[in-house]
Design an enzyme around this catalytic site. Structure first.
Site, PDB file in Angstrom:
ATOM      1  N   ARG A  23       0.661  30.330  -5.452  1.00  0.00           N
ATOM      2  CA  ARG A  23       1.165  31.717  -5.367  1.00  0.00           C
ATOM      3  C   ARG A  23       0.775  32.433  -6.645  1.00  0.00           C
ATOM      4  O   ARG A  23       0.889  31.877  -7.742  1.00  0.00           O
ATOM      5  CB  ARG A  23       2.679  31.736  -5.190  1.00  0.00           C
ATOM      6  CG  ARG A  23       3.242  33.141  -5.320  1.00  0.00           C
ATOM      7  CD  ARG A  23       4.681  33.241  -4.933  1.00  0.00           C
ATOM      8  NE  ARG A  23       4.842  33.087  -3.500  1.00  0.00           N
ATOM      9  CZ  ARG A  23       5.996  33.284  -2.864  1.00  0.00           C
ATOM     10  NH1 ARG A  23       7.075  33.616  -3.548  1.00  0.00           N
ATOM     11  NH2 ARG A  23       6.085  33.127  -1.565  1.00  0.00           N
ATOM     12  N   ARG A  42      11.886  29.504  -1.260  1.00  0.00           N
ATOM     13  CA  ARG A  42      11.515  28.895   0.015  1.00  0.00           C
ATOM     14  C   ARG A  42      10.119  28.289   0.031  1.00  0.00           C
ATOM     15  O   ARG A  42       9.929  27.141   0.434  1.00  0.00           O
ATOM     16  CB  ARG A  42      11.551  29.934   1.160  1.00  0.00           C
ATOM     17  CG  ARG A  42      12.847  30.067   1.864  1.00  0.00           C
ATOM     18  CD  ARG A  42      13.018  31.498   2.256  1.00  0.00           C
ATOM     19  NE  ARG A  42      13.037  32.275   1.047  1.00  0.00           N
ATOM     20  CZ  ARG A  42      14.140  32.439   0.299  1.00  0.00           C
ATOM     21  NH1 ARG A  42      15.257  31.927   0.680  1.00  0.00           N
ATOM     22  NH2 ARG A  42      14.109  33.127  -0.831  1.00  0.00           N
ATOM     23  N   THR A  43       9.135  29.063  -0.379  1.00  0.00           N
ATOM     24  CA  THR A  43       7.762  28.607  -0.178  1.00  0.00           C
ATOM     25  C   THR A  43       7.495  27.357  -1.010  1.00  0.00           C
ATOM     26  O   THR A  43       6.984  26.356  -0.504  1.00  0.00           O
ATOM     27  CB  THR A  43       6.771  29.735  -0.520  1.00  0.00           C
ATOM     28  OG1 THR A  43       7.203  30.916   0.148  1.00  0.00           O
ATOM     29  CG2 THR A  43       5.371  29.395  -0.083  1.00  0.00           C
ATOM     30  N   HIS A  48       0.423  36.412   3.069  1.00  0.00           N
ATOM     31  CA  HIS A  48       1.332  35.270   2.892  1.00  0.00           C
ATOM     32  C   HIS A  48       1.188  34.410   4.154  1.00  0.00           C
ATOM     33  O   HIS A  48       2.066  34.377   5.011  1.00  0.00           O
ATOM     34  CB  HIS A  48       2.766  35.775   2.727  1.00  0.00           C
ATOM     35  CG  HIS A  48       3.740  34.746   2.227  1.00  0.00           C
ATOM     36  ND1 HIS A  48       3.477  33.383   2.215  1.00  0.00           N
ATOM     37  CD2 HIS A  48       4.995  34.885   1.739  1.00  0.00           C
ATOM     38  CE1 HIS A  48       4.537  32.751   1.732  1.00  0.00           C
ATOM     39  NE2 HIS A  48       5.463  33.636   1.432  1.00  0.00           N
ATOM     40  N   LYS A  81      -1.383  30.765 -22.104  1.00  0.00           N
ATOM     41  CA  LYS A  81      -2.313  30.713 -23.252  1.00  0.00           C
ATOM     42  C   LYS A  81      -3.645  31.375 -22.905  1.00  0.00           C
ATOM     43  O   LYS A  81      -4.590  31.306 -23.680  1.00  0.00           O
ATOM     44  CB  LYS A  81      -2.577  29.252 -23.634  1.00  0.00           C
ATOM     45  CG  LYS A  81      -1.337  28.469 -24.014  1.00  0.00           C
ATOM     46  CD  LYS A  81      -1.735  27.006 -24.272  1.00  0.00           C
ATOM     47  CE  LYS A  81      -0.590  26.076 -23.967  1.00  0.00           C
ATOM     48  NZ  LYS A  81      -1.065  24.696 -23.763  1.00  0.00           N
TER      49      LYS A  81
END
Ligand code: CP
Length: 307
Positions: A101, A51-52, A129, A80
């Site tokens: 995120r 969703r986000t 959030h 890396k």
């Protein structure tokens, strides 16, 4: 330049304006179809999302902009060993705004400190959030007609659930909110939250039984028990189906109670509830696109340019 790390970064008045803008965008999408022409959104997702990430991308496309990014740490140079600080310095050369995120709490804040473009916290560990909270608030405002004067039950994983932590903090700024925290002992809301509520004289209680409090609720915010936040698989298995919202439980609820859920759901809401008019979680996902459109528009200061 402004970032969004926490829902409290916007005042109540600013949130009202943001929600008015989101509702206008919903009513008249053509008016905003080209406002981000030539602008780019980077989605830097070090943790899974449906969703986000996709609603951010849809939001930017709806505004006429473009998107670029990565959807897992493995497919970026984080694999890396690149730091978030270096990554955002580079992303600042490629994009005009970034949604990030990260599984580590505070990582988007570290990025914002080094960034040359606005950074939006799209979820950091079990912490915050904020854009889910903006989505939740817009959903409640649009469907209930008010933000305030209700009893909200938050049910499930209240310990690790970042959506819950952000929403509680945001709702505390509105009048006459009564919180009911419904969780097993192991997943109780953190002490810092209950201490904050006590210090501000905000009404709350903690219970284990969902059935017991169902008739009191104007809103029920269900959450998933999150496998990815548990250290121990045995605990997850023991707690994962602690709450399952069924038709029988819904019969105990008010006729106009709304069921919200940030999604994804696993077992905690039976699919038979989806056709109940009180089930608002898929509408909530749709509101998420419009509130993110309004947020991108606001952080890029597009309204100021027009004025
Ligand atoms: N609500 C939410 O954050 O969903 P995703 O994890 O799919 O983005």
């Amino acid at each position: 330049m402004r970032h969004l790390m926490n829902p409290l970064d916007f005042s109540v008045e600013e949130l009202d304006s943001l929600f008015d803008l989101a509702e206008d965008m919903m009513k008249d999408p053509a008016k905003y179809a080209d406002v981000c022409h030539g602008k780019k959104l980077a989605t830097c997702f070090y943790e899974p999302s449906t969703r986000t990430r996709l609603s951010f991308e849809a939001a930017m496309m709806n505004l006429g902009g473009n998107v670029l990014g990565f959807s897992s740490a493995d497919s970026s140079s984080a694999a890396k060993g690149e730091s978030v600080s270096d990554t955002i310095r580079v992303i600042s050369c490629y994009a005009d705004i970034c949604a990030m995120r990260h599984p580590k709490e505070g990582a988007p804040m570290v990025a914002a400190g080094k960034s040359l473009i606005p950074v939006i916290n799209a979820g950091d560990g079990g912490h915050q959030h904020p854009t889910q909270t903006l989505t939740d608030l817009l959903t409640i405002r649009s469907l209930k007609g008010r933000l305030g004067s209700f009893t909200i039950g938050l049910c499930g994983d209240l310990k690790f659930g970042r959506t819950v932590h952000s929403l509680i903090e945001a709702l505390c700024r509105y009048k006459d909110i009564n919180f009911i925290f419904i969780s097993p002992e192991e997943l109780r809301v953190p002490d810092y939250v209950t201490e904050m509520l006590k210090s501000r004289n905000i009404s709350f209680k903690e219970v284990i039984s969902l059935e017991e409090v169902m008739p009191e609720l104007d809103l029920l915010y269900m959450t998933r028990v999150q496998r990815e936040r548990f250290f121990n698989e045995e605990d997850y298995i023991r707690l994962k189906d602690f709450y399952i919202l069924t038709k029988e439980k819904m019969e105990l609820a008010k006729e106009d109670m709304l069921v919200l859920h940030p999604l994804p759901r696993v077992n905690e809401i039976s699919v038979e509830i989806d056709s109940d008019p009180r089930a608002a979680y898929f509408k909530q996902a749709n509101y998420g696109v419009y509130v993110r459109m309004a947020l991108i528009y606001t952080l890029l200061e597009l309204g100021k340019k027009e004025a």
